[in-house]
Design a protein around this motif. Sequence first.
Motif, PDB file in Angstrom:
ATOM      1  N   ASP A   1       3.899   2.740   8.398  1.00 47.18           N
ATOM      2  CA  ASP A   1       4.954   2.079   7.638  1.00 47.18           C
ATOM      3  C   ASP A   1       4.305   1.095   6.666  1.00 47.18           C
ATOM      4  O   ASP A   1       4.042  -0.057   6.987  1.00 47.18           O
ATOM      5  CB  ASP A   1       5.886   1.358   8.625  1.00 47.18           C
ATOM      6  N   PHE A   2       4.010   1.592   5.474  1.00 46.58           N
ATOM      7  CA  PHE A   2       3.172   0.831   4.547  1.00 46.58           C
ATOM      8  C   PHE A   2       3.908  -0.261   3.787  1.00 46.58           C
ATOM      9  O   PHE A   2       3.288  -1.213   3.335  1.00 46.58           O
ATOM     10  CB  PHE A   2       2.493   1.786   3.550  1.00 46.58           C
ATOM     11  N   ALA A   3       5.210  -0.086   3.618  1.00 43.87           N
ATOM     12  CA  ALA A   3       5.948  -0.997   2.739  1.00 43.87           C
ATOM     13  C   ALA A   3       5.782  -2.476   3.098  1.00 43.87           C
ATOM     14  O   ALA A   3       5.417  -3.279   2.228  1.00 43.87           O
ATOM     15  CB  ALA A   3       7.421  -0.607   2.707  1.00 43.87           C
ATOM     16  N   PRO A   4       5.980  -2.874   4.386  1.00 44.85           N
ATOM     17  CA  PRO A   4       5.836  -4.306   4.697  1.00 44.85           C
ATOM     18  C   PRO A   4       4.407  -4.805   4.483  1.00 44.85           C
ATOM     19  O   PRO A   4       4.192  -5.954   4.110  1.00 44.85           O
ATOM     20  CB  PRO A   4       6.200  -4.392   6.178  1.00 44.85           C
ATOM     21  N   VAL A   5       3.427  -3.900   4.717  1.00 48.00           N
ATOM     22  CA  VAL A   5       2.022  -4.303   4.582  1.00 48.00           C
ATOM     23  C   VAL A   5       1.684  -4.550   3.122  1.00 48.00           C
ATOM     24  O   VAL A   5       0.951  -5.478   2.783  1.00 48.00           O
ATOM     25  CB  VAL A   5       1.104  -3.227   5.182  1.00 48.00           C
TER      26      VAL A   5
ATOM     27  N   ALA B   1       9.531   9.107   4.072  1.00 49.66           N
ATOM     28  CA  ALA B   1       8.836  10.062   3.199  1.00 49.66           C
ATOM     29  C   ALA B   1       7.638  10.657   3.928  1.00 49.66           C
ATOM     30  O   ALA B   1       7.378  11.867   3.854  1.00 49.66           O
ATOM     31  CB  ALA B   1       8.392   9.370   1.913  1.00 49.66           C
ATOM     32  N   VAL B   2       6.899   9.819   4.648  1.00 45.07           N
ATOM     33  CA  VAL B   2       5.729  10.283   5.400  1.00 45.07           C
ATOM     34  C   VAL B   2       6.174  11.265   6.477  1.00 45.07           C
ATOM     35  O   VAL B   2       5.577  12.329   6.673  1.00 45.07           O
ATOM     36  CB  VAL B   2       5.003   9.081   6.044  1.00 45.07           C
ATOM     37  N   GLU B   3       7.278  10.910   7.127  1.00 43.24           N
ATOM     38  CA  GLU B   3       7.835  11.749   8.176  1.00 43.24           C
ATOM     39  C   GLU B   3       8.220  13.115   7.610  1.00 43.24           C
ATOM     40  O   GLU B   3       7.894  14.160   8.183  1.00 43.24           O
ATOM     41  CB  GLU B   3       9.076  11.029   8.713  1.00 43.24           C
ATOM     42  N   ARG B   4       8.892  13.077   6.453  1.00 45.63           N
ATOM     43  CA  ARG B   4       9.331  14.310   5.810  1.00 45.63           C
ATOM     44  C   ARG B   4       8.127  15.203   5.480  1.00 45.63           C
ATOM     45  O   ARG B   4       8.166  16.411   5.690  1.00 45.63           O
ATOM     46  CB  ARG B   4      10.111  13.970   4.528  1.00 45.63           C
TER      47      ARG B   4
ATOM     48  N   GLY C   1       5.053  10.857  -1.245  1.00 42.46           N
ATOM     49  CA  GLY C   1       4.983   9.400  -1.334  1.00 42.46           C
ATOM     50  C   GLY C   1       4.795   8.789   0.029  1.00 42.46           C
ATOM     51  O   GLY C   1       5.144   9.393   1.057  1.00 42.46           O
ATOM     52  N   PHE C   2       4.190   7.575   0.071  1.00 41.99           N
ATOM     53  CA  PHE C   2       3.898   6.922   1.353  1.00 41.99           C
ATOM     54  C   PHE C   2       5.009   5.959   1.782  1.00 41.99           C
ATOM     55  O   PHE C   2       5.057   5.521   2.910  1.00 41.99           O
ATOM     56  CB  PHE C   2       2.568   6.163   1.262  1.00 41.99           C
ATOM     57  N   THR C   3       5.843   5.563   0.810  1.00 37.84           N
ATOM     58  CA  THR C   3       6.952   4.660   1.148  1.00 37.84           C
ATOM     59  C   THR C   3       8.262   5.242   0.618  1.00 37.84           C
ATOM     60  O   THR C   3       8.255   5.875  -0.450  1.00 37.84           O
ATOM     61  CB  THR C   3       6.747   3.269   0.510  1.00 37.84           C
TER      62      THR C   3
END
Lengths: 357, 244
Positions: A134-138, A56-59, A50-52
């Motif tokens: 960090d896609f969530a805020p975008v 998750a991206v880091e993992r 998952g991207f958010t």
Amino acid sequence: MATAQAVKPDRGLAWVRKESTSTSLAVLGVGAVAILLVILGTALILILNGFTPVEAVERAFKSNETKFICLWSVVLGVASVLGALLTAKKMPTKVSREQAIAGGVLGAQAIVLGVLLWVFSSGDVHKFAINYLDFAPVQKQFPAFLHAARNTVFLALTSELAGIVLGLALAGFASSARAVVRAPARTYINFFRGTPLLWQIVFIGVGIPLGLGINISTYTAAVIALSLNMGAYSAEVFRAGIQSIEKSQLEAARGLGMSYMQAMRYAIVPQAVRRVIPPLMNEFVILVKDTSLVLFLGLATNERDLLSWGNQGYGNTFNATFLIYTALGYLAICLPAIRLVNVLEKRLRSGLVGVGA
Amino acid sequence: MSQSVARLVGIHKWFGDNHVLRGIDIEVERGQVVVVIGPSGSGKSTLLRVINLLEEPTEGKVFFEDTEVTDIRTDLNKVRTNIGIVFQGYNLFPHKTALGNITIALEKVLKVDSDEAKTRALEQLDHVGLKHKADSYPGQLSGGQQQRVAIARALAMRPKLMLFDEVTSALDPELVKEVLDTMKELAGEGMTMVVVTHEMGFAREVGSRLLFIDEGLILEDGPPKEIFANPSDERTKSFLSHVL
């Protein structure tokens, strides 16, 4: 006369299989697996994690699966490159040689990507991810992003159309045999080609309202500046197009009793237009990106173009993922236009556009 | 009405420092087929193009019938509708069909309505034997066919004088005949023509008057058969001995 019954040779899949050798297929297969592993494998790991949120991206990048991909894409890549180097020259057919070479090239690409992935995933992924991935805020700003993309397309299209009309008129004046007609057009074209577009936008956006006391919106100012600039460039494109038509065409038209203007209208310009479509499309691609300079005029929220939107988002949150979206937005607009230019140029070269309509 | 169709008086033409025409006086009369021959660079194409002022003479006067074409007040475009010209390179408009090449000037210059223009165009295409190619584009036609369309395009204007500028020079040998035959037919119908050519057979057979031009001057002017049999100037003799 003896007529040889020539049958067009079959070049289907069966023929390709017959021309291949097991070695060439093996080299091609290993190279293909290597490149697919590094591209699709990384994509799959990212999707599964998952991207958010950003963790998750880091993992995903720090996972053992990623290390597995790095290792094996390099191993398979090296194998296919070595295989290609050792066997390509000895291949018995053209098809098998090309297969071996393609396998080696794909393998080399897999090595590069695998090493890059290794370097990236063993570095400070955390710092990079919270800044750029960090896609969530975008995501919350996505409707505004679409609105900004629409504004960019609107700015580019309006300026392109106005610029083409202006450019045609300027090209007409600039091609005149009379110096008094030519001089003002040349001065205009040289001025707008000789000063930075950014200067023109700021001067028109700030200078005109101040100096002339006319109240124009920043958006109008931006469209005016971009159109005036586009007019100068498209005038040069049109002039080159008209000059590229053989002089004999003008003579043929004049010989039939047409006036200079009639000859231009019925004989020269219809041919020139076909030739200038690819370069004009090219100017459009440049213009799409140049619209980003309106940033310097400071636009209201609903007037923002792609770059203003990204810049604003970045300024508010210190999250550069906004700028990644900005780039993707420009690509989504420009790539189809670039593709269209290539197709048109190809058709023009093969003469298909020259015939018809 | 005077018999003179075109008249050149004291024509000189300079291209930069190059003195191409050095005093030309000729009068083309109704029904004449004037063939102009001469070595390359002799000025024969320039001479032809001076007649409809595609080349403006540096000095001298050009008359068409009773109008002085070189007078700046003359409506040149109107005069040109009476003078058809066919070029070495055909110069058809590549974006128009054979039919469209012919109708465009009829509609836009002579203001003929489009149905009438089409009828006249098809008539002329039929005349040169290419009615079935009306909807073909120049790129789809052979050189000979293109040149015949170019002739039809000029004829559709119903000119009083036809100019031919080396119209077979760019053609493959097997295509030359079809164009020459079309021109021969036209001469037979009584059209006044000025023909610049290297085709000596055509000059002898079809021409009613032959001009030999060299270094911008007319050296011979008379019936083709006489000049071929008995050239008066040394340069004509040498030229003819090389081309015949």
